[in-house]
Design an enzyme around this catalytic site. Structure first.
Site, PDB file in Angstrom:
ATOM      1  CB  CYS A  53      -1.358  -0.245   1.318  1.00 18.69           C
ATOM      2  SG  CYS A  53      -2.445  -1.882   1.579  1.00 18.69           S
ATOM      3  NE  ARG A 130      -2.555  -4.534  -2.786  1.00 19.53           N
ATOM      4  CZ  ARG A 130      -2.546  -3.700  -2.176  1.00 19.53           C
ATOM      5  NH1 ARG A 130      -2.520  -2.355  -1.307  1.00 19.53           N
ATOM      6  NH2 ARG A 130      -1.760  -4.553  -1.050  1.00 19.53           N
TER       7      ARG A 130
END
Lengths: 216, 78
Positions: A53, A130
């Site tokens: 991330c 995601r």
């Protein structure tokens, strides 16, 4: 054999209004409607202070100037608190020297994640996958991308997607596989036999009546 | 509220926006004057209006007496 496919009734659908929300973010309380008039990339990440991330946030921040040129705003989201987001954003700036210029939704109660189908229980019940949602200036959901927890996204592909959508809106065309700005575009196929005849004489680069390309 | 800090004082963002409202201004005008993205102006102005620091007037926004007092308290006189 039972082949029923479970469909989340709340799952967003392309070319329909993006689900409205009001949420706490690192830029204060924001509503989807606050972005009206701009393209929006609403994207989720699994968790703050995680390595993949972090690479994605750095990549999105680096992409932000190019997106701004195209009238696109970014908005992140995860099931973390505003305090966690603030701490992580500060950490990214300290460690990697990259300032995060976009808001991040603190979706602790999963309200927005649920609206957009961002949680994939097969992957994780407590983290968003995601996901990327491209919303146009009228609030219509134009594209969705879902990546698994383990795979960081390709931000250049997201930029290419924005360029393709904006070219489609501006010129009424479609874009072929692996298209990038400057490449030839697809002229939408004719819908009547008369138009098909006409298409063969229209002066496009035509392989057959249904397959024509042109330069913008 | 991002427009007010924990001491009840207006924040830097609120100061910028309220100052930009010294003359009646539309949201895009406020965004241009402050160099703050329009989406953020919309959210912040909504909070300023809810707090009574700003008011909507014919689709434009103006600072209220309460807003001017808060601005003065923070060291800015219009």
């Amino acid at each position: 054999m039972d082949t029923a496919i479970a469909v989340n009734p709340g799952f967003p659908r392309l070319n329909q209004p993006a689900p409205a929300f009001e949420a706490e973010t690192t830029h204060g309380t924001l509503r989807l409607e606050d972005f009206q008039g701009s393209w929006v990339i609403l994207f989720s990440h699994p968790a703050d202070f995680t390595p993949v991330c972090t690479t994605e946030f750095v990549a999105f921040a680096e992409l932000a100037p190019e997106l701004k040129k195209r009238g696109v705003e970014l908005c992140g989201l995860s099931i973390d608190s505003t305090y966690s987001h603030i701490a992580w954003v500060r950490n990214i700036e300290q460690i990697f020297g990259v300032k995060i210029p976009f808001p991040i939704i603190a979706d602790l109660n999963k309200d927005v994640a649920t609206l957009y189908g961002m949680v994939m229980p097969g992957e994780s019940k407590t983290e968003t996958s995601r996901c990327v949602f491209v919303i146009d200036p009228k609030g219509i959901l134009r594209a969705m991308i879902y990546y698994p927890l383990t795979t960081g996204r390709n931000t250049q592909e997201i930029l290419r997607l924005i360029d393709a959508l904006q070219a489609t809106d501006k010129h009424g065309i479609a874009t072929p596989a692996n298209w990038k700005p400057g490449d030839k575009v697809i002229v939408p196929p004719p819908r009547t036999t008369e138009d098909a005849e006409e298409r063969m004489r229209a002066g496009y680069e035509t392989a057959d009546w249904y397959f024509s390309k042109k330069t913008l | 509220m991002p427009c007010m800090n924990n001491n009840g004082e207006i924040t830097e963002m609120a100061r910028k926006i309220l100052t930009a409202m010294s003359e009646s201004a539309s949201l895009p005008e406020i965004a241009a004057k402050t160099d703050v993205p329009l989406y953020r102006i919309r959210g912040a102005v909504r909070e300023l209006v809810e707090a009574g620091l700003a008011a909507e007037q014919d689709q434009n926004y103006v600072i209220t007496e309460i807003g001017a007092a808060a601005l003065k308290k923070s060291g800015i006189s219009l």
